[in-house]
Design an enzyme around this catalytic site. Structure first.
Site, short mmCIF file in Angstrom:
data_model
loop_
_atom_site.label_atom_id
_atom_site.label_comp_id
_atom_site.label_asym_id
_atom_site.label_seq_id
_atom_site.Cartn_x
_atom_site.Cartn_y
_atom_site.Cartn_z
N ILE A 12 91.27 6.29 66.43
CA ILE A 12 91.44 5.33 67.51
C ILE A 12 92.20 4.10 67.00
CG2 ILE A 12 90.25 3.78 69.12
CD1 ILE A 12 88.01 5.88 69.31
N ASP A 31 91.54 -0.94 55.74
CA ASP A 31 90.91 0.38 55.82
C ASP A 31 90.66 0.90 54.41
OD1 ASP A 31 90.33 3.19 56.47
OD2 ASP A 31 91.25 2.77 58.41
N ASP A 56 87.72 -2.44 51.38
CA ASP A 56 86.41 -2.15 51.95
C ASP A 56 85.83 -3.39 52.62
OD1 ASP A 56 83.60 -1.51 52.23
OD2 ASP A 56 83.89 0.05 50.72
N ALA A 78 86.08 -0.36 61.78
CA ALA A 78 85.66 0.30 60.54
C ALA A 78 84.17 0.62 60.58
CB ALA A 78 85.96 -0.60 59.34
N TYR A 145 72.99 6.46 62.84
CA TYR A 145 74.29 5.96 63.33
C TYR A 145 74.09 5.09 64.56
CZ TYR A 145 78.82 6.02 65.71
OH TYR A 145 79.96 5.66 66.37
N ARG A 212 79.60 15.99 78.06
CA ARG A 212 80.30 14.86 77.46
C ARG A 212 81.33 14.31 78.45
NH1 ARG A 212 76.54 15.13 74.90
NH2 ARG A 212 76.23 15.38 72.67
N GLU A 273 70.78 15.13 69.53
CA GLU A 273 71.62 15.57 70.65
C GLU A 273 71.31 14.77 71.91
OE1 GLU A 273 74.38 16.64 72.12
OE2 GLU A 273 74.19 18.54 71.06
#
Length: 313
Positions: A12, A31, A56, A78, A145, A212, A273
């Protein structure tokens, strides 16, 4: 304007950088190349307004040096982004997505640089059948995450309220298109197209009824850039998506016409999920005037042709 894009050589990020350069902004990319590739920026490197630093976001000295360029906007993309990896290696995700975000926020605060935070639709709890997910929908950290992204969101909001830092949090739904990897869980469209082009089997996790909302990457980049430009979005959380969902079974059938090459396999991490994802982007339309322009069928055809062309180069 002077604009920093962290993660700017990623999937992206590459499109966001392209869009910013089209408006004659001076763009700095930071990056560490863990998800991105320098080659993603190859067709942009001739632009004198592009500066690329390999480094970083956990390197605070490097961030401090970069922010001496007096950025007007920082678009923070990032992150460690693979849900399954976050379950297997939660510390890495926490350090990159929470500590890294804090480091960049601290530098933005010093210079009052507008901060655009890339979150994710994966922070949402599952939606009931027939209902789209708005920004008011309950959140649920079903993976480290998602937990790290919610922590990042909370830090960003705290800097808006505590310090008056102009911020906006963007939650794009699943995004696909050119330059997306065809490995890992994030690129279901990319993986399916690559498998189909190779004549391989398309594997579907679980029963394939999970849905999705799939947005074409140039629509996503336009959304991110409009959120960055607009003062009206400051202090807000904004969704972006196509506004329609599709089951993974139907997506596989759309990509691959040979039903014999579509198989169902056991889910690796079923606990993470989300059964149904469909975006209500009405707030982004109201606040930014943004809406998607690319249908799923059209986007898949463009992406398939791009994959064919890059494979044959």
């Amino acid at each position: 304007m002077n604009i920093l894009v962290t993660g700017g050589s990623g999937f992206i990020g590459r499109w966001v950088v392209k869009r910013l350069l089209e408006d004659d902004n001076r763009v700095w990319v930071l990056d560490d190349m863990s998800n991105g590739h320098l080659e993603n920026l190859d067709d942009l490197r001739a632009n004198p307004n592009l500066n690329v630093t390999i480094g970083d976001i956990k390197d605070t000295a490097l961030l401090s040096k970069l922010f001496s360029n007096n950025f007007d906007i920082c678009i923070h993309l990032a992150a460690s982004i693979i849900v399954q990896d976050s379950i297997d290696y939660p510390r890495k995700t926490f350090e990159n997505d929470v500590v890294g975000t804090f480091n960049v926020l601290e530098e933005a605060k010093k210079t009052n640089t507008k901060f655009v935070f890339m979150s994710t639709c994966m922070v949402y709890d599952t939606a009931s059948v027939g209902s789209a997910i708005s920004e008011l929908h309950p959140t649920k950290a079903a993976s480290p995450y998602a937990g790290a992204k919610l922590a990042g969101e909370n830090m960003v909001q705290s800097y808006y309220y505590a310090y008056g830092l102009p911020t906006v949090i963007v939650r794009p739904f699943n995004t696909y298109g050119p330059y997306q990897k065809s490995t890992g869980e994030g690129g279901v469209v990319s993986i399916f197209i690559q498998k189909d082009l190779n004549g391989d089997v398309l594997n579907i996790y679980g029963n394939g009824t999970q849905t999705r909302d799939l947005m074409y990457v140039e629509d996503c980049a336009e959304f991110v850039v409009q959120a960055a430009y607009s003062d009206a979005g400051n202090g807000n959380i904004l969704n972006a998506g196509l506004g329609e969902d599709i089951t993974i079974n139907d997506l596989a059938a759309l990509v691959c016409k040979d039903a014999g090459r579509i198989k169902h396999v056991k889910h690796i991490h079923p606990q993470s999920e989300i059964p149904k994802l469909v975006c209500d982007y009405s707030k982004a339309k109201r606040v930014l005037g943004w809406e998607p322009k690319t249908s799923l069928k059209e986007g898949i055809e463009v992406f398939r042709q791009w994959m064919k062309d890059t494979t044959n180069q």
